[in-house]
Design a protein around this motif. Structure first.
Motif, PDB file in Angstrom:
ATOM      1  N   SER A 129       0.840  -1.202   0.000  1.00  0.00           N
ATOM      2  CA  SER A 129       0.000   0.000   0.000  1.00  0.00           C
ATOM      3  C   SER A 129       0.875   1.251   0.000  1.00  0.00           C
ATOM      4  CB  SER A 129      -0.919   0.003   1.221  1.00  0.00           C
ATOM      5  OG  SER A 129      -1.804  -1.095   1.205  1.00  0.00           O
ATOM      6  N   LEU A 130       1.950   1.200   0.791  1.00  0.00           N
ATOM      7  CA  LEU A 130       2.893   2.314   0.827  1.00  0.00           C
ATOM      8  C   LEU A 130       3.563   2.496  -0.528  1.00  0.00           C
ATOM      9  CD1 LEU A 130       4.557   4.470   2.304  1.00  0.00           C
ATOM     10  CD2 LEU A 130       6.090   2.645   3.078  1.00  0.00           C
ATOM     11  N   LEU A 131       3.983   1.397  -1.148  1.00  0.00           N
ATOM     12  CA  LEU A 131       4.642   1.458  -2.453  1.00  0.00           C
ATOM     13  C   LEU A 131       3.708   2.064  -3.510  1.00  0.00           C
ATOM     14  CD1 LEU A 131       6.946   0.798  -4.395  1.00  0.00           C
ATOM     15  CD2 LEU A 131       6.038  -1.536  -4.577  1.00  0.00           C
ATOM     16  N   ALA A 132       2.445   1.646  -3.493  1.00  0.00           N
ATOM     17  CA  ALA A 132       1.481   2.157  -4.468  1.00  0.00           C
ATOM     18  C   ALA A 132       1.307   3.672  -4.325  1.00  0.00           C
ATOM     19  CB  ALA A 132       0.146   1.446  -4.307  1.00  0.00           C
ATOM     20  N   SER A 133       1.397   4.162  -3.099  1.00  0.00           N
ATOM     21  CA  SER A 133       1.199   5.600  -2.863  1.00  0.00           C
ATOM     22  C   SER A 133       2.385   6.436  -3.341  1.00  0.00           C
ATOM     23  CB  SER A 133       0.965   5.861  -1.371  1.00  0.00           C
ATOM     24  OG  SER A 133       2.174   5.717  -0.642  1.00  0.00           O
ATOM     25  N   LEU A 134       3.547   5.804  -3.539  1.00  0.00           N
ATOM     26  CA  LEU A 134       4.739   6.550  -3.963  1.00  0.00           C
ATOM     27  C   LEU A 134       4.665   6.987  -5.419  1.00  0.00           C
ATOM     28  CD1 LEU A 134       7.506   4.367  -2.255  1.00  0.00           C
ATOM     29  CD2 LEU A 134       6.731   6.630  -1.543  1.00  0.00           C
ATOM     30  N   LYS A 135       3.883   6.235  -6.237  1.00  0.00           N
ATOM     31  CA  LYS A 135       3.698   6.554  -7.663  1.00  0.00           C
ATOM     32  C   LYS A 135       5.047   6.690  -8.383  1.00  0.00           C
ATOM     33  CE  LYS A 135      -0.732   8.803  -6.768  1.00  0.00           C
ATOM     34  NZ  LYS A 135      -1.455   7.533  -6.891  1.00  0.00           N
ATOM     35  N   GLU A 137       8.158   5.405 -11.091  1.00  0.00           N
ATOM     36  CA  GLU A 137       8.203   4.861 -12.446  1.00  0.00           C
ATOM     37  C   GLU A 137       8.137   3.336 -12.383  1.00  0.00           C
ATOM     38  OE1 GLU A 137      11.505   6.233 -14.723  1.00  0.00           O
ATOM     39  OE2 GLU A 137      11.217   8.329 -14.158  1.00  0.00           O
ATOM     40  N   THR A 138       7.698   2.725 -13.487  1.00  0.00           N
ATOM     41  CA  THR A 138       7.483   1.272 -13.502  1.00  0.00           C
ATOM     42  C   THR A 138       8.747   0.503 -13.124  1.00  0.00           C
ATOM     43  OG1 THR A 138       5.764   1.464 -15.187  1.00  0.00           O
ATOM     44  CG2 THR A 138       6.794  -0.695 -14.921  1.00  0.00           C
ATOM     45  N   LYS A 139       9.894   0.905 -13.692  1.00  0.00           N
ATOM     46  CA  LYS A 139      11.140   0.169 -13.411  1.00  0.00           C
ATOM     47  C   LYS A 139      11.507   0.243 -11.927  1.00  0.00           C
ATOM     48  CE  LYS A 139      14.255   3.998 -14.676  1.00  0.00           C
ATOM     49  NZ  LYS A 139      14.835   4.200 -13.332  1.00  0.00           N
ATOM     50  N   ILE A 206      13.943  12.373  -5.200  1.00  0.00           N
ATOM     51  CA  ILE A 206      12.492  12.383  -5.367  1.00  0.00           C
ATOM     52  C   ILE A 206      11.872  13.190  -4.222  1.00  0.00           C
ATOM     53  CG2 ILE A 206      12.444  10.162  -6.562  1.00  0.00           C
ATOM     54  CD1 ILE A 206      11.389   8.934  -3.969  1.00  0.00           C
ATOM     55  N   THR A 207      10.747  13.778  -4.529  1.00  0.00           N
ATOM     56  CA  THR A 207      10.007  14.556  -3.542  1.00  0.00           C
ATOM     57  C   THR A 207       8.792  13.757  -3.096  1.00  0.00           C
ATOM     58  OG1 THR A 207      10.705  16.631  -4.571  1.00  0.00           O
ATOM     59  CG2 THR A 207       8.801  16.724  -3.086  1.00  0.00           C
ATOM     60  N   LEU A 208       8.693  13.547  -1.810  1.00  0.00           N
ATOM     61  CA  LEU A 208       7.572  12.788  -1.274  1.00  0.00           C
ATOM     62  C   LEU A 208       6.429  13.735  -0.928  1.00  0.00           C
ATOM     63  CD1 LEU A 208       9.420  10.350   1.161  1.00  0.00           C
ATOM     64  CD2 LEU A 208       8.706   9.920  -1.181  1.00  0.00           C
ATOM     65  N   PRO A 209       5.204  13.296  -1.185  1.00  0.00           N
ATOM     66  CA  PRO A 209       4.066  14.140  -0.800  1.00  0.00           C
ATOM     67  C   PRO A 209       3.963  14.241   0.714  1.00  0.00           C
ATOM     68  CG  PRO A 209       3.315  11.981  -1.523  1.00  0.00           C
ATOM     69  CD  PRO A 209       4.778  12.029  -1.795  1.00  0.00           C
ATOM     70  N   LYS A 376      -1.703  -7.192  -6.424  1.00  0.00           N
ATOM     71  CA  LYS A 376      -1.991  -5.789  -6.101  1.00  0.00           C
ATOM     72  C   LYS A 376      -1.258  -4.775  -6.978  1.00  0.00           C
ATOM     73  CE  LYS A 376      -2.888  -4.457  -1.915  1.00  0.00           C
ATOM     74  NZ  LYS A 376      -4.353  -4.404  -1.929  1.00  0.00           N
ATOM     75  N   LEU A 377      -0.163  -5.174  -7.609  1.00  0.00           N
ATOM     76  CA  LEU A 377       0.606  -4.241  -8.433  1.00  0.00           C
ATOM     77  C   LEU A 377       0.415  -4.566  -9.911  1.00  0.00           C
ATOM     78  CD1 LEU A 377       3.971  -4.065  -6.440  1.00  0.00           C
ATOM     79  CD2 LEU A 377       2.088  -2.420  -6.401  1.00  0.00           C
ATOM     80  N   GLU A 378      -0.203  -3.658 -10.625  1.00  0.00           N
ATOM     81  CA  GLU A 378      -0.507  -3.894 -12.037  1.00  0.00           C
ATOM     82  C   GLU A 378       0.757  -4.063 -12.873  1.00  0.00           C
ATOM     83  OE1 GLU A 378      -2.959  -1.712 -15.668  1.00  0.00           O
ATOM     84  OE2 GLU A 378      -3.237  -1.030 -13.608  1.00  0.00           O
ATOM     85  N   ALA A 379       1.812  -3.340 -12.527  1.00  0.00           N
ATOM     86  CA  ALA A 379       3.053  -3.385 -13.309  1.00  0.00           C
ATOM     87  C   ALA A 379       3.817  -4.692 -13.107  1.00  0.00           C
ATOM     88  CB  ALA A 379       3.949  -2.217 -12.923  1.00  0.00           C
ATOM     89  N   LEU A 380       3.484  -5.432 -12.061  1.00  0.00           N
ATOM     90  CA  LEU A 380       4.234  -6.639 -11.706  1.00  0.00           C
ATOM     91  C   LEU A 380       3.610  -7.876 -12.344  1.00  0.00           C
ATOM     92  CD1 LEU A 380       6.607  -7.650  -9.919  1.00  0.00           C
ATOM     93  CD2 LEU A 380       4.943  -7.994  -8.093  1.00  0.00           C
ATOM     94  N   SER A 381       4.454  -8.704 -12.945  1.00  0.00           N
ATOM     95  CA  SER A 381       4.010  -9.983 -13.503  1.00  0.00           C
ATOM     96  C   SER A 381       5.084 -11.029 -13.217  1.00  0.00           C
ATOM     97  CB  SER A 381       3.780  -9.873 -15.014  1.00  0.00           C
ATOM     98  OG  SER A 381       5.013  -9.653 -15.688  1.00  0.00           O
TER      99      SER A 381
END
Length: 411
Positions: A129-135, A137-139, A206-209, A376-381
């Motif tokens: 959940s924390l990772l998803a909030s970081l937004k 890049e895919t790599k 990177i700048t965190l919200p 949970k992660l769309e980019a992950l396969s």
């Protein structure tokens, strides 16, 4: 019939690997084949119907326990995510700007810490959940996902409440609590090595919200209740052997009651609505995978494992068993070895504990943490995770060698 069933199980795992190619959701394919193999076993029985029914009932009990535990943990996390509580708390601890490599180290430490305090399923849900909030890049998201899976699996190996296989080996009298504490340093070392490898070339800032809105007192109370539920689950399991799922369901029920009392005068949605926020794809995927693993157990494939120990030293066999746990659930693997009563030293049993706890990280479908990340992660396969397999093997090997070195020195 054995070959037909085994072929179908292999097909199920192939469909998971090539999900992006066949465009068939992995939850659907694993559930379809997972139920099909058991239906075939009943229609063309090689055992009595009663024996097959007992085997299925045993498997369904394991599945039900996991489902209920996941449902309870995911409902808590869904509520806290909706309120932004997890991300707010973590971001308030982090600086406004930092290097991506520094963030990777912090994420690794958080993964280790959460899985040590809680269990790898709850820790996975929180960290993802924390990772998803970081937004990111895919790599970068893929790098963080691999690190989180490895860190979460590593964090629980030194605690009997952190990993089921650790508890199994402890209850069989193969290791003591003090012995298990020796696994803390190798676990940290393995995660640190993987983090150092993955952070190469990640020097951008990177700048965190920052979340400025205050956290409602009621939401703080629910968060405290979640933490208390985790602590109670550990304590009740160790002191009174209360099944973790029972304590967690009690905590969930208490959350419902507390929420109703706190918000009784407000136009708040029913807290039960958060159960609907659970991603049932994850649960269905678990159901299908565990049905397939249960059939592997029925086909006696796992009974061949103890023969490894007659062909090679236990140190080498344990290392290989850890890698095999990336293909087959580590619980039946560990059970097969314990039931065969293979003679090993205390240090070799500790090596097995680390191997079956961490080895599943090598493939994305090899552990509960990996399966949750995949869902949970769309980019992950399966394929995208494979790009890290060599580094995961390096980290796993270093951690395992550290266990062997420590046990040689101290035991």
């Amino acid at each position: 019939m054995h070959y037909l069933l085994l072929g179908l199980i292999i097909l199920a795992f192939v469909l998971i690997v090539f999900e992006d190619v066949v465009h068939l959701n992995k939850a659907k394919s694993t559930l379809f084949i997972g139920t099909l193999v058991w239906i075939i076993a009943f229609v063309f029985p090689e055992k009595s119907p009663q024996a097959i029914q007992e085997a299925l009932n045993e498997q369904l009990l394991d599945i039900a326990i996991l489902w209920l535990f996941l449902m309870a943990a995911m409902t808590f996390v869904a509520y806290l995510n909706e309120k932004g509580l997890i991300t707010q708390l973590v971001y308030r601890l982090l600086p406004n700007q930092l290097k991506l490599s520094t963030l990777m180290i912090l994420i690794a430490l958080l993964g280790l810490m959460f899985s040590s305090l809680a269990d790898n399923i709850t820790a996975s849900l929180i960290m993802l959940s924390l990772l998803a909030s970081l937004k990111l890049e895919t790599k970068d998201t893929l790098k963080f996902a691999a690190l989180i899976v490895f860190a979460v699996n590593s964090g629980g190996v030194s605690l009997i409440t952190g990993d089921v296989t650790t508890l199994m080996i402890f209850l069989n009298g193969k290791v003591s609590i003090l012995n298990l504490m020796l696994l803390i340093l190798p676990a940290i070392a393995g995660v640190a090595i993987l983090a150092l490898i993955l952070m190469q070339g990640s020097n951008e800032i990177i700048t965190l919200p920052k979340f400025k809105r205050p956290i409602a007192a009621g939401d703080k109370l629910i968060a405290a209740l979640f933490l208390l539920t985790i602590i109670s689950t550990l304590a009740m399991s160790v002191l009174f052997s209360v099944p973790p799922v029972l304590t967690f369901l009690f905590g969930l029920a208490l959350m419902f009651i507390v929420h109703r009392i706190i918000f009784r005068k407000e136009q708040n949605p029913n807290v039960l609505e958060y159960v609907r926020e659970i991603e049932f794809d994850t649960l269905l995927f678990f159901l299908g995978v565990l049905l397939l693993v249960g059939m592997l157990k029925e086909l006696s494939i796992l009974k061949l494992l103890p023969e490894l120990y007659t062909m090679m030293p236990a140190v080498v066999a344990n290392y290989i068993i850890g890698i095999l746990s990336a293909f087959v659930d580590n619980v039946p693997l560990t059970a097969a070895i314990l039931q065969s009563d293979i003679p090993m030293t205390r240090g070799e049993w500790l090596g097995l504990t680390y191997a079956v706890g961490v080895g599943g990280s090598i493939l994305i479908v090899g552990s509960a943490a990996g399966v949750i990340a995949l869902s949970k992660l769309e980019a992950l396969s399966f394929i995208s995770y494979l790009r890290f397999i060599h580094w995961l093997l390096v980290a796993y090997t270093c951690g395992y060698l550290a266990v062997m070195g420590l046990t040689q020195l101290l035991l």
